[in-house]
Design an enzyme around this catalytic site. Sequence first.
Site, mmCIF file in Angstrom:
data_model
loop_
_atom_site.group_PDB
_atom_site.id
_atom_site.type_symbol
_atom_site.label_atom_id
_atom_site.label_comp_id
_atom_site.label_asym_id
_atom_site.label_seq_id
_atom_site.Cartn_x
_atom_site.Cartn_y
_atom_site.Cartn_z
ATOM 1 N N GLU A 105 0.822 -1.213 0.000
ATOM 2 C CA GLU A 105 0.000 0.000 0.000
ATOM 3 C C GLU A 105 0.855 1.262 0.000
ATOM 4 O O GLU A 105 1.971 1.260 0.520
ATOM 5 C CB GLU A 105 -0.901 0.013 1.256
ATOM 6 N N ASP A 106 0.295 2.328 -0.546
ATOM 7 C CA ASP A 106 0.990 3.615 -0.524
ATOM 8 C C ASP A 106 0.897 4.278 0.848
ATOM 9 O O ASP A 106 1.880 4.757 1.385
ATOM 10 C CB ASP A 106 0.427 4.549 -1.616
ATOM 11 N N ASP A 109 -4.237 5.698 6.243
ATOM 12 C CA ASP A 109 -4.736 6.915 6.872
ATOM 13 C C ASP A 109 -5.719 6.478 7.961
ATOM 14 O O ASP A 109 -5.293 6.098 9.052
ATOM 15 C CB ASP A 109 -5.374 7.762 5.759
ATOM 16 N N PHE A 158 -2.031 16.304 4.517
ATOM 17 C CA PHE A 158 -2.374 15.678 3.246
ATOM 18 C C PHE A 158 -1.182 15.784 2.315
ATOM 19 O O PHE A 158 -0.705 16.864 2.016
ATOM 20 C CB PHE A 158 -3.614 16.317 2.623
ATOM 21 N N ARG A 171 0.626 12.695 -8.999
ATOM 22 C CA ARG A 171 1.117 11.324 -8.791
ATOM 23 C C ARG A 171 2.541 11.144 -9.326
ATOM 24 O O ARG A 171 3.278 10.296 -8.867
ATOM 25 C CB ARG A 171 0.209 10.315 -9.525
HETATM 26 P P1 IMP Z 1 -7.853 5.201 4.455
HETATM 27 O O1 IMP Z 1 -8.947 4.266 4.045
HETATM 28 O O2 IMP Z 1 -8.374 6.404 5.199
HETATM 29 O O3 IMP Z 1 -6.717 4.533 5.199
HETATM 30 O O4 IMP Z 1 -7.275 5.866 3.129
HETATM 31 C C1 IMP Z 1 -6.563 5.165 2.214
HETATM 32 C C2 IMP Z 1 -6.541 5.884 0.889
HETATM 33 O O5 IMP Z 1 -6.855 7.287 0.996
HETATM 34 C C3 IMP Z 1 -5.147 5.829 0.319
HETATM 35 O O6 IMP Z 1 -4.911 4.630 -0.383
HETATM 36 C C4 IMP Z 1 -5.103 7.082 -0.529
HETATM 37 O O7 IMP Z 1 -5.663 6.830 -1.814
HETATM 38 C C5 IMP Z 1 -5.982 8.066 0.206
HETATM 39 N N1 IMP Z 1 -5.201 8.958 1.075
HETATM 40 C C6 IMP Z 1 -5.150 8.976 2.415
HETATM 41 N N2 IMP Z 1 -4.339 9.952 2.873
HETATM 42 C C7 IMP Z 1 -3.836 10.551 1.777
HETATM 43 C C8 IMP Z 1 -2.902 11.645 1.605
HETATM 44 O O8 IMP Z 1 -2.348 12.264 2.529
HETATM 45 N N3 IMP Z 1 -2.637 11.971 0.305
HETATM 46 C C9 IMP Z 1 -3.206 11.336 -0.776
HETATM 47 N N4 IMP Z 1 -4.058 10.314 -0.625
HETATM 48 C C10 IMP Z 1 -4.384 9.929 0.625
HETATM 49 MG MG MG Z 2 -6.348 8.678 -3.781
#
Ligand code: IMP
Ligand code: MG
Length: 188
Positions: A105-106, A109, A158, A171
């Site tokens: 995963e990237d 959050d 962010f 990206r």
């Molecule tokens: P989560 O479900 O809240 O953990 O979010 C996961 C997804 O939200 C990631 O795979 C990203 O696509 C997006 N995301 C969360 N934080 C960021 C950020 O700081 N920058 C860009 N994308 C984010």
């Molecule tokens: Mg995204």
Amino acid sequence: MSRTVDLHADIGEVLLPEDAIRDKVAELGRQITADYAGRPLTLVSVLKGSLPFMADLMRQIDLPVRIDLMEVSSYGGTSTETSGLVRIIKDLSASIAGEDVLLVEDIIDTGLTLNYLIRYLRGKNPASLKICTLLDKPARRLVEIPVDFRGFEIPDQFVVGYGLDFGERYRNLRFVGVLRPEAYSDAK
Ligand code: IMP
Ligand code: MG
């Protein structure tokens, strides 16, 4: 009218420069190589944000590796928040039953997206399932996620670049940076 996107001028601060990311990805590759000790490994990554990380990480892993790609999107939410309701746009292309799987995963959050994916992949009966994330924002976590390999812990900001987007832009930046507030408020 939509505001012009200036890739570099919109970045307030470079959080992780290109060389720091490169060194960290190499270190993660060494950890993963040692952890699986010669066993074949299936890397599953989630488009589109994980694309650069996956491409770099797989070349730092010295194991017999197979890759697969999924794409998900969340219902509702906003451009900077996920809702936790996940829709699978692209599924795995082959069975992972009986395989050692590493989910790449990237960023984690809230953890809602990954929480869904972990349950989904466990349902496919892999021999094992571990999690590797380049970035971790623990301050925002809503569900507990067992992270096995972690690149950087970052503050609650962010970020964009190295795969991460805001409105599908940024990206292609080689570093991870924090967007200027102006880029949020005016972006259409
Ligand atoms: P989560 O479900 O809240 O953990 O979010 C996961 C997804 O939200 C990631 O795979 C990203 O696509 C997006 N995301 C969360 N934080 C960021 C950020 O700081 N920058 C860009 N994308 C984010
Ligand atoms: Mg995204």
